[in-house]
Design an enzyme around this catalytic site. Structure first.
Site, short mmCIF file in Angstrom:
data_model
loop_
_atom_site.label_atom_id
_atom_site.label_comp_id
_atom_site.label_asym_id
_atom_site.label_seq_id
_atom_site.Cartn_x
_atom_site.Cartn_y
_atom_site.Cartn_z
N HIS A 508 1.08 -1.33 -0.13
CA HIS A 508 -0.08 -0.78 -0.11
C HIS A 508 0.85 1.24 -0.33
O HIS A 508 0.96 2.09 -1.06
CB HIS A 508 -1.04 0.26 1.37
CG HIS A 508 -2.20 1.56 1.43
ND1 HIS A 508 -2.16 1.64 2.64
CD2 HIS A 508 -3.06 2.24 0.65
CE1 HIS A 508 -3.22 2.34 2.84
NE2 HIS A 508 -2.86 2.69 0.68
N HIS A 513 1.67 5.22 -2.82
CA HIS A 513 1.55 6.40 -1.83
C HIS A 513 3.30 6.74 -2.36
O HIS A 513 3.70 8.31 -3.04
CB HIS A 513 1.83 5.80 -0.49
CG HIS A 513 0.36 6.31 -0.35
ND1 HIS A 513 -0.63 7.44 -0.25
CD2 HIS A 513 -1.38 5.12 -0.17
CE1 HIS A 513 -1.98 7.46 0.17
NE2 HIS A 513 -1.60 5.89 0.01
N HIS A 689 -3.96 1.37 -6.40
CA HIS A 689 -3.83 1.80 -5.66
C HIS A 689 -5.81 1.34 -5.04
O HIS A 689 -5.49 0.68 -3.42
CB HIS A 689 -3.97 3.21 -4.85
CG HIS A 689 -4.88 3.71 -3.79
ND1 HIS A 689 -5.50 4.22 -3.96
CD2 HIS A 689 -3.54 3.78 -2.44
CE1 HIS A 689 -5.85 5.40 -2.42
NE2 HIS A 689 -4.67 4.72 -1.98
N ASN A 693 -5.97 -0.68 -1.43
CA ASN A 693 -7.17 0.13 -0.16
C ASN A 693 -8.39 0.15 0.66
O ASN A 693 -8.20 -0.08 1.78
CB ASN A 693 -6.37 1.69 -0.11
CG ASN A 693 -6.62 2.87 0.59
OD1 ASN A 693 -6.20 3.06 1.53
ND2 ASN A 693 -7.82 3.64 0.29
N ILE A 842 -6.03 8.71 -0.44
CA ILE A 842 -6.86 9.24 0.61
C ILE A 842 -5.65 8.21 1.27
O ILE A 842 -5.39 7.39 0.29
CB ILE A 842 -8.19 8.36 0.84
CG1 ILE A 842 -8.12 8.05 2.70
CG2 ILE A 842 -8.58 7.04 0.48
CD1 ILE A 842 -7.83 9.29 3.45
#
Length: 842
Positions: A508, A513, A689, A693, A842
């Site tokens: 993740h 990110h 993602h 997530n 997020i």
């Protein structure tokens, strides 16, 4: 002369802007261009009105005095009409610009904010003299001129390659990019639009004590890492290699204004965080966490959750929260309907069957259709062998009786032996991890692919380092009853703790990110907003830098949430750095990833370049459909130009500078390589993602299904703890799980991370239908959207197919994490369980 870091996009823009201020708007020979501007501002703060002024640049007529496009006279924001929604006030202003008759069409505008407040500029539309509508997607904060010292410039939605840029806009294009790069010195201020790189040197806080010191990640062979956005805060007194941190949790950590949440998004994010954290804010809940730190039964854990979808903050609680929560956020918290504010929503994993999570089939299914479906791989050699050449302790005798009549050779030849491997990368760290109340193993889990495509776990090996030998291994085998069944459940819990940390820190955080942020920075620094590739990528970068900055402030930092909840504790980010050593950009391509993990075969005759091995791999099958749709959409690209070359060079040599010498980077010398690179980037930012997530709460919201750490090792026969296990295996299991505080904290975290916000824009959608004026591109984008709708229907049909057991499993959770949700034009946010947002937002 003003320093670069305070200069606007045009060094003499202020002079250009001022040169027309004294001119009269009443001259009879002037033409008129009408327009409107839409802004957001926080309730309680007035809109800018006449305190904001605008001028437009021509894109067709040059001003001989400046060499840039001709400027209009000044127009002021007035005739504003406002409405409120979800704590945000939106105002639309009408404008009228006086221009010379031969002004031509607008190509850019500058706006000066003389107001005392910043505001969020959503969009603008101008009506050219020939009645053509010219659109500007702005979506950025505009700060007071007394802070910025120069007005903001926005370019229209028309795209230009560098060589095709009108002469009227060429200097503005170059100067805008130069200003965005800054000079790399000084602390960044909130209002500055500066994009620069730094190491992850802001995770520790040694000034408050040596236990809060953390190593710098990035810039070294031992601790490589992607770069982050530079903030330039002063260095710590105790360690000049570490950047100081704000004195308290700071939601306003610096990111450039274009990357900051909109007012609506920020309000929702903070509201969701508070709502999920009520257990830590309410005195009654805090008292329970402190006085009774352990769960005594599974029923007690089950009692954390409410079957009501929404939760109301009751009157008694409102009074208690008034001192803790700003008024506007408190209003947001009280909007929901019936429910218990002391409880979390019910996770899907226990909604239909409280005990499904304990079943071996569900344990295996989640490796294919859960939130970490990218780690499992087909085994190539038996017994499994580590990087150091040491063989696993799992033997043929352990597993051959579980292979549905096949011997190991037959099973291997049919590609039916799989491994979830959390061994090699963990072993060097275990001595440091197992020095506190955490008890962690390095695990290998072998699974057999049955004829119905479900995965049956056949053996778990748990390993520890040893002073006297390389390691100590224990092998556990499946069992349905007795002490063997209890030991098997404990072994699965340790595997899941390994997998939970790997998922959060690597799958993740790192693989989406962290690795994407350098691409965001390089895009802003090297690709003009007018560049067609910038237009394509922009929605896939929405809010990513702001989310990452918040993560560094709250989640990843020394003493942050991840250190408090995941078993690696203080070395969480060091572990992430270790796994970055294995990261390759080219292997973020889904087909290449599947081939590497031997879950697909290379097949150049197929559009994706690979053939998936078995159809009931939900992540792989649905993912390949989405991957192909993205790649087909990217076929609109032309070959790379000088801005693309500079962009790619900076990504390789700076943004991912610790990988600068890797041979696997594409050469940006062909259209095909550009298509491949952008497909990987968009896939990573959107579908990858989303898949790792937004299912977090469904699975990890119930901690026994995915414990984040274990507080006990598996006892050896003859010990006191083994006797405890014999007496009450459930009680022992609960004592092995994290304490109530850590469980509640991790549950609150995954609830926040799993929520969609109401301003989310999904793959195949844009916030504006006029995001480009290129009709061919708009047509291809419409085809992309239609393809995604076809994929949605395919997913619905697959989920109806009873033969595809991994799409539901014993827990009855339909696999929708690759469901694009293009029909969800207006989303109210929440735990929807589906939808692929365009970006890592997020």
């Amino acid at each position: 002369m003003m320093s670069t870091q305070h200069r606007g996009p045009c060094s003499d823009l202020q002079e250009c802007f001022s040169s027309v201020q004294s001119a009269s708007h009443a001259q009879a020979n002037h033409a008129i261009i009408k327009g409107k501007i839409v802004i957001d501002h926080s309730p309680g703060q007035s809109g800018p009105g006449k305190s904001a002024s605008v001028q437009i640049f021509s894109c067709t007529k040059v001003d001989p005095g400046t060499g840039k496009g001709k400027l209009s006279h000044i127009a002021y924001l007035k005739n504003g009409k406002s409405h409120k929604h979800n704590g945000t006030k939106t105002t639309t202003y009408k404008l009228k610009f006086y221009v010379e008759p031969d002004f031509g069409n607008p190509g850019a505008f500058v706006i000066e904010n003389q107001h005392k407040y910043k505001f969020f500029l959503q969009a603008a539309t101008l009506r050219a003299p020939d009645k053509q509508a010219i659109h500007f997607d702005c979506r950025s904060w505009v700060y007071p001129i007394k802070l910025t010292k120069t007005p903001r410039i926005f370019f229209s939605n028309k795209s230009y390659l560098p060589s095709e840029t009108p002469s009227t806009l060429k200097d503005l294009r170059k100067q805008e990019l130069i200003s965005l790069r800054g000079d790399g010195i000084g602390e960044r201020k909130e209002w500055e639009r500066i994009y620069d790189y730094d190491y992850y040197n802001d995770l520790g806080d040694p000034d408050i004590g040596p236990e809060h010191a953390r190593p710098v990640l990035g810039g070294s062979e031992s601790l490589p890492y992607p770069r982050r956005g530079r903030t330039g805060r002063p260095k710590c007194r105790a360690d000049l290699s570490t950047e100081s941190r704000p004195e308290k949790i700071n939601l306003d950590i610096y990111v450039p204004p274009d990357e900051r949440f909109s007012p609506k998004k920020l309000s929702e994010f903070i509201g969701n965080s508070i709502r999920a954290s009520l257990h830590f804010l309410i005195p009654e809940a805090k008292s329970l966490l402190e006085k009774d730190p352990h769960f005594r039964s599974f029923d007690e854990i089950r009692g954390m959750f409410s079957s009501n979808k929404s939760r109301k903050v009751e009157g008694w609680l409102t009074k208690k929260l008034q001192k803790l929560v700003p008024e506007q956020l408190l209003k947001q918290l009280t909007r929901a309907s019936k429910g218990d504010p002391m409880k979390f929503p019910e996770p899907q994993i226990i909604a239909n069957n409280d005990l499904a999570w304990m079943e071996d089939e569900e344990f295996g299914r989640q490796m294919l259709a859960g939130i970490n479906p990218t780690r499992i791989r087909c085994l190539e050699v038996f017994p499994p062998k580590g990087k150091n050449g040491k063989m696993s302790s799992i033997t043929l005798a352990d597993i051959e009786g579980s292979l549905d009549g096949l011997d190991i050779t037959q099973a291997m030849n049919q590609w039916r032996i799989y491994i979830l491997d959390h061994h090699d990368y963990l072993m060097p760290f275990l001595s440091r991890i197992n020095t506190s109340s955490v008890c962690a193993y390095a695990s290998r889990t072998l699974l057999f692919l049955r004829s119905d495509a479900t995965l049956k776990p056949v053996a778990i090996e748990l390993s520890l380092p040893s002073i006297s030998s390389d390691e100590v291994n224990r092998v556990f085998l499946p069992a349905k009853e007795g002490i063997e069944a209890a030991l098997w459940q404990l072994a699965k819990a340790h595997v899941l703790a390994n997998d939970s940390a790997y998922h959060q820190l690597v799958t993740h955080w790192l693989h989406t990110h962290a690795v994407v942020e350098p691409f965001v920075i390089a895009t802003r620094r090297q690709l003009s907003v007018m560049h067609p590739v910038h237009r394509l990528l922009d929605p896939h970068f929405k809010d990513t830098m702001h989310v990452n900055a918040l993560a560094r402030s709250i989640l990843l930092n020394a003493g942050g949430i991840l250190e408090k909840t995941l078993f690696p504790g203080k070395i969480c980010m060091e572990l992430s750095s270790e796994l970055y050593k294995e990261w390759r950009f080219d292997e973020q391509a889904l087909p290449k990833d599947l081939i590497k993990r031997r879950l697909a075969l290379e097949d150049s005759d197929l559009p994706t370049g690979c053939q998936i091995l078995f159809q009931d791999y939900p992540y792989g099958l649905d993912g390949l459909d989405v991957w192909l749709a993205i790649m087909t959409w990217m076929m609109i690209l032309s070959s790379a130009d000088e801005e693309i070359q500079a962009w790619w060079k900076e990504i390789r040599e700076v943004g991912h500078g610790d990988k600068r010498n890797a041979s696997w980077w594409f050469e940006m010398n062909s259209r095909d390589n550009l298509i491949q690179a952008l497909t990987i980037l968009i896939w990573t930012s959107s579908a990858l993602h989303a898949s790792v997530n937004f299912g977090q709460y469904a699975y990890a919201g119930y901690p026994p299904n995915r414990p984040t750490l274990c507080r006990k090792f598996i006892p050896d026969e003859g010990t006191h703890e083994f006797a405890e296990l014999l007496i009450d295996s459930d009680k022992y299991y609960l004592k092995m799980l994290p304490e109530r505080f850590a469980i509640t904290l991790s549950t609150a975290l995954v609830e926040v991370l799993s929520r969609h916000t109401s301003d989310e824009v999904y793959l195949g959608q844009r916030q504006s239908s006029e995001w480009t004026d290129d009709q061919e591109v708009l047509l291809k984008f419409e085809e992309f959207g239609e393809k995604l709708k076809e994929i949605e229907q395919k997913i619905v049909e697959r989920n109806r197919n009873a033969r595809l057991k991994n799409r539901w499993g014993p827990a009855k959770i339909a696999y929708k994490l690759m469901h694009p949700d293009t029909s969800n034009v207006k989303n109210d946010g929440g735990l929807t369980g589906k939808g692929i947002p365009n970006s890592i937002s997020i």
